[in-house]
Motif scaffolding. Structure first.
Motif, PDB file in Angstrom:
ATOM      1  N   GLY A 304      29.208  40.814  33.297  1.00  0.00           N
ATOM      2  CA  GLY A 304      30.332  40.827  32.372  1.00  0.00           C
ATOM      3  C   GLY A 304      31.599  41.339  33.021  1.00  0.00           C
ATOM      4  O   GLY A 304      32.699  40.852  32.730  1.00  0.00           O
ATOM      5  N   GLY A 305      31.481  42.327  33.911  1.00  0.00           N
ATOM      6  CA  GLY A 305      32.653  42.821  34.618  1.00  0.00           C
ATOM      7  C   GLY A 305      33.267  41.755  35.501  1.00  0.00           C
ATOM      8  O   GLY A 305      34.497  41.623  35.582  1.00  0.00           O
ATOM      9  N   TYR A 306      32.420  40.980  36.171  1.00  0.00           N
ATOM     10  CA  TYR A 306      32.918  39.886  37.009  1.00  0.00           C
ATOM     11  C   TYR A 306      33.588  38.809  36.156  1.00  0.00           C
ATOM     12  O   TYR A 306      34.690  38.336  36.479  1.00  0.00           O
ATOM     13  N   LEU A 307      32.958  38.439  35.054  1.00  0.00           N
ATOM     14  CA  LEU A 307      33.502  37.377  34.214  1.00  0.00           C
ATOM     15  C   LEU A 307      34.772  37.790  33.488  1.00  0.00           C
ATOM     16  O   LEU A 307      35.618  36.946  33.179  1.00  0.00           O
ATOM     17  N   THR A 308      34.914  39.078  33.203  1.00  0.00           N
ATOM     18  CA  THR A 308      36.136  39.489  32.510  1.00  0.00           C
ATOM     19  C   THR A 308      37.356  39.342  33.416  1.00  0.00           C
ATOM     20  O   THR A 308      38.480  39.168  32.935  1.00  0.00           O
ATOM     21  N   ARG A 310      37.392  36.844  35.772  1.00  0.00           N
ATOM     22  CA  ARG A 310      37.494  35.401  35.977  1.00  0.00           C
ATOM     23  C   ARG A 310      37.917  34.645  34.715  1.00  0.00           C
ATOM     24  O   ARG A 310      38.783  33.763  34.764  1.00  0.00           O
ATOM     25  N   LEU A 311      37.294  34.965  33.580  1.00  0.00           N
ATOM     26  CA  LEU A 311      37.573  34.242  32.339  1.00  0.00           C
ATOM     27  C   LEU A 311      38.709  34.867  31.534  1.00  0.00           C
ATOM     28  O   LEU A 311      39.365  34.176  30.746  1.00  0.00           O
ATOM     29  N   GLY A 312      38.918  36.141  31.700  1.00  0.00           N
ATOM     30  CA  GLY A 312      39.854  36.865  30.858  1.00  0.00           C
ATOM     31  C   GLY A 312      39.115  37.795  29.919  1.00  0.00           C
ATOM     32  O   GLY A 312      37.928  37.608  29.632  1.00  0.00           O
ATOM     33  N   ARG A 313      39.821  38.807  29.421  1.00  0.00           N
ATOM     34  CA  ARG A 313      39.188  39.811  28.573  1.00  0.00           C
ATOM     35  C   ARG A 313      38.663  39.211  27.277  1.00  0.00           C
ATOM     36  O   ARG A 313      37.525  39.454  26.862  1.00  0.00           O
ATOM     37  N   LYS A 314      39.465  38.412  26.611  1.00  0.00           N
ATOM     38  CA  LYS A 314      39.097  37.902  25.294  1.00  0.00           C
ATOM     39  C   LYS A 314      37.969  36.870  25.373  1.00  0.00           C
ATOM     40  O   LYS A 314      37.040  36.882  24.568  1.00  0.00           O
ATOM     41  N   ARG A 315      38.043  35.961  26.325  1.00  0.00           N
ATOM     42  CA  ARG A 315      37.002  34.931  26.440  1.00  0.00           C
ATOM     43  C   ARG A 315      35.647  35.551  26.758  1.00  0.00           C
ATOM     44  O   ARG A 315      34.612  35.090  26.261  1.00  0.00           O
ATOM     45  N   ASN A 316      35.644  36.588  27.587  1.00  0.00           N
ATOM     46  CA  ASN A 316      34.385  37.248  27.917  1.00  0.00           C
ATOM     47  C   ASN A 316      33.753  37.868  26.675  1.00  0.00           C
ATOM     48  O   ASN A 316      32.544  37.767  26.444  1.00  0.00           O
TER      49      ASN A 316
END
Length: 434
Positions: A304-308, A310-316
C-alpha cells in the motif's frame, strides 16, 4: 580600425569542487537511504514505538476470551473495553498532537510510549471489571498519540517522491507488534492457566518499551520543525484546524479516519474470538491462522505504501476500501468445516485491511502545514478512531443474537463511509510539505 585588445574582464572564480552525490531513492530500500543518518534514526524510533504500541493493544483482543471468563463478562461488556480504549485514545492523540507542535515530535513520542506501557502493566493487576476499564482507558491516552506523532516525525524527513513508501514502512510496524503479541500469547496460554495467563500478557507489555525509550534519546526533530519551534507564531492550536482554510479538510479527514478504523478495529477485536468461539479452533491453531492474517497485513502495509506513491493517496484508499469490504463478506461466509479455505482467506483479508492504512501517514501530513501538522493529524486520526470504536461495541451486542461471524459484516459499512469521505478531500501526491 583599432587593433588594441579589449581590457580583461573580471576574474571568474573557479567552480567549486564537486560535492558527494545525494543518495538516490532507486531500489527497494532507496527511500531509506535518502532519509540520511538522522532520518534513519527517526525511522527506527517511530517503527519501534509503533510496533510496541501494536503489541500492547493486542494484549486485550488475544486475551479477551480468558478475561471474559475470569470476570464473567458478556460480549457487550468485553466490546466496551475496546471502545473505551479507543474513545479515550482520541483525547490522547489530540493532546499529543498539540504537544508535538509546541514542544517537538520527539518529546511527544517519549511521553506517549511511557504512558501506554505503564497502564498496560496496570491492567494486569486489575482486581475487577471496573478497574480494568479505568486502566485500559488511561492506556488509550498513550496509545492514541504514538502513531500520529511518529508518522509526522518521519514524514518531515522523507522525500516528496517516497513519502508514501516511507510511511507505509512505518505502518508495517503494526503487523510486527501484532505478530509478536500472537507468539507471546501462544506461549503464555499454552503453559499457564487462563486465569493467570491474561494477566501475564498485560505485564509483558512494559518490557520492550524500555528499549524504545533508550532509542528515542538518539532521535532529533527534523530541521524544519526545530526552526519553527524557535520562531514566534501560533502553533498547536485546535482553533487553527477549524478556521475556514482548514475546516473542510478537518471534517472530511475525521470522516475518512472513522470509516477506515471502524472497519479495521471490528476485525482486529473480534476475529480471534470468532475463530475460537464459532470455528472451534484451539489456542495453537488460532495462532496459526493469525500468522497468515498478520503476514498478509505486513505485506499489505508495504504494498500500500508503494501504491500510494504510484496511484495517488485517494485511489489507493478507494482500491483497498472496496477490497477490504469484499474480503470481510467472503471471510465470514466460509462454510462450516472448510477451515483450510478459512486459512487461505486470512492472507488477503490481512493484506487488504492493512494496505488501506499505508497512505494515512503521508496523506494527513500533507493536508496540514507544519505549525499545526501534529494537531491536525493527531485530532483527525484519533477522533476517527474514537467514533470508529463504536463499531466493535455494536458487533459485541449484535453477536449475542447474530453470532460473531454475522455481526462482523457490520464492519464493511465503515469502508463505504471512507470512500464517501474522499469526495471532500484533495489529492496531495507529489506535493511538498507546507
Amino acid at each position: 580600425m583599432s587593433t588594441t585588445p579589449p581590457a580583461p574582464g573580471p576574474t571568474v572564480p573557479a567552480p567549486p569542487a564537486p560535492c558527494a552525490p545525494l543518495p538516490r531513492s532507486d531500489g527497494a530500500l532507496g527511500w531509506l537511504r535518502v532519509l540520511g543518518p538522522r532520518g534513519r534514526r527517526a525511522f527506527a524510533g517511530a517503527f519501534g514505538g509503533y510496533a510496541l504500541d501494536s503489541y500492547d493493544y493486542f494484549t486485550l483482543p488475544l486475551s479477551m476470551v480468558a478475561l471474559a471468563a475470569s470476570f464473567g463478562l458478556s460480549s457487550g461488556q468485553t466490546g466496551l473495553i475496546t471502545t473505551v480504549t479507543l474513545v479515550v485514545s482520541a483525547v490522547g492523540g489530540a493532546v499529543a498532537g498539540v504537544i508535538a507542535d509546541r514542544f517537538g515530535r520527539v518529546r511527544a513520542l517519549l511521553l506517549t510510549v511511557a504512558t501506554y506501557a505503564m497502564f498496560t502493566v496496570a491492567c494486569g493487576f486489575a482486581p475487577d471489571y471496573g478497574t480494568l476499564l479505568v486502566f485500559r482507558a488511561l492506556q488509550g491516552l498513550g496509545f492514541g498519540g504514538e502513531w500520529a506523532v511518529g508518522a509526522i516525525l518521519v514524514a518531515e524527513y522523507a522525500s516528496t517522491r517516497d513519502r508514501g513508501r516511507t510511511l507505509g514502512a512505518v505502518q508495517s510496524a503494526w503487523a510486527v507488534g501484532w505478530g509478536l503479541a500472537v507468539v507471546v500469547y501462544t506461549l503464555v496460554f499454552r503453559f499457564l492457566d487462563d486465569g493467570l495467563a491474561w494477566r501475564v500478557m498485560f505485564w509483558t507489555g512494559a518490557l520492550p518499551a524500555l528499549l524504545v525509550l533508550w532509542v528515542r534519546r538518539r532521535v532529533q526533530d527534523a530541521p524544519r520543525t526545530a526552526e519553527r519551534l524557535d520562531a514566534d507564531g501560533r502553533t498547536g492550536s485546535f482553533t487553527e484546524i477549524f478556521r475556514p482554510g482548514l475546516l473542510r479538510t478537518t471534517l472530511f479527514a475525521v470522516l475518512l479516519s472513522t470509516g477506515v478504523q471502524g472497519g479495521y478495529y471490528t476485525l482486529a477485536t473480534w476475529v480471534p474470538t470468532y475463530l475460537k468461539s464459532e470455528r472451534g479452533l484451539t489456542v495453537v491453531n488460532t495462532g496459526g491462522y493469525l500468522t497468515l492474517l498478520i503476514s498478509g497485513a505486513f505485506l499489505g502495509y508495504l504494498t500500500g505504501g508503494y501504491l500510494t506513491d504510484r496511484l495517488g493517496r485517494k485511489r489507493n484508499i478507494v482500491l483497498f476500501a472496496v477490497l477490504s469490504a469484499v474480503s470481510i463478506l467472503v471471510y465470514t461466509h466460509v462454510p462450516d468445516g472448510a477451515n483450510t479455505l478459512l486459512l487461505v482467506l486470512g492472507f488477503p483479508l490481512g493484506f487488504c485491511m492493512s494496505a488501506i492504512f499505508s497512505g494515512f501517514g503521508s496523506y494527513l501530513s500533507e493536508l496540514y502545514p507544519t505549525a499545526v501538522r501534529g494537531t491536525g493529524q493527531g485530532f483527525t486520526y484519533n477522533t476517527g478512531r474514537a467514533v470508529g470504536a463504536v463499531f466493535p461495541t455494536l458487533v459485541g451486542f449484535l453477536a449475542d443474537s447474530w453470532g460473531v461471524g454475522g455481526a462482523l459484516v457490520f464492519g464493511a459499512l465503515g469502508y463505504a463511509l471512507a470512500v464517501v469521505a474522499l469526495l471532500g478531500l484533495p489529492e496531495t501526491r507529489g506535493e511538498e510539505l507546507r
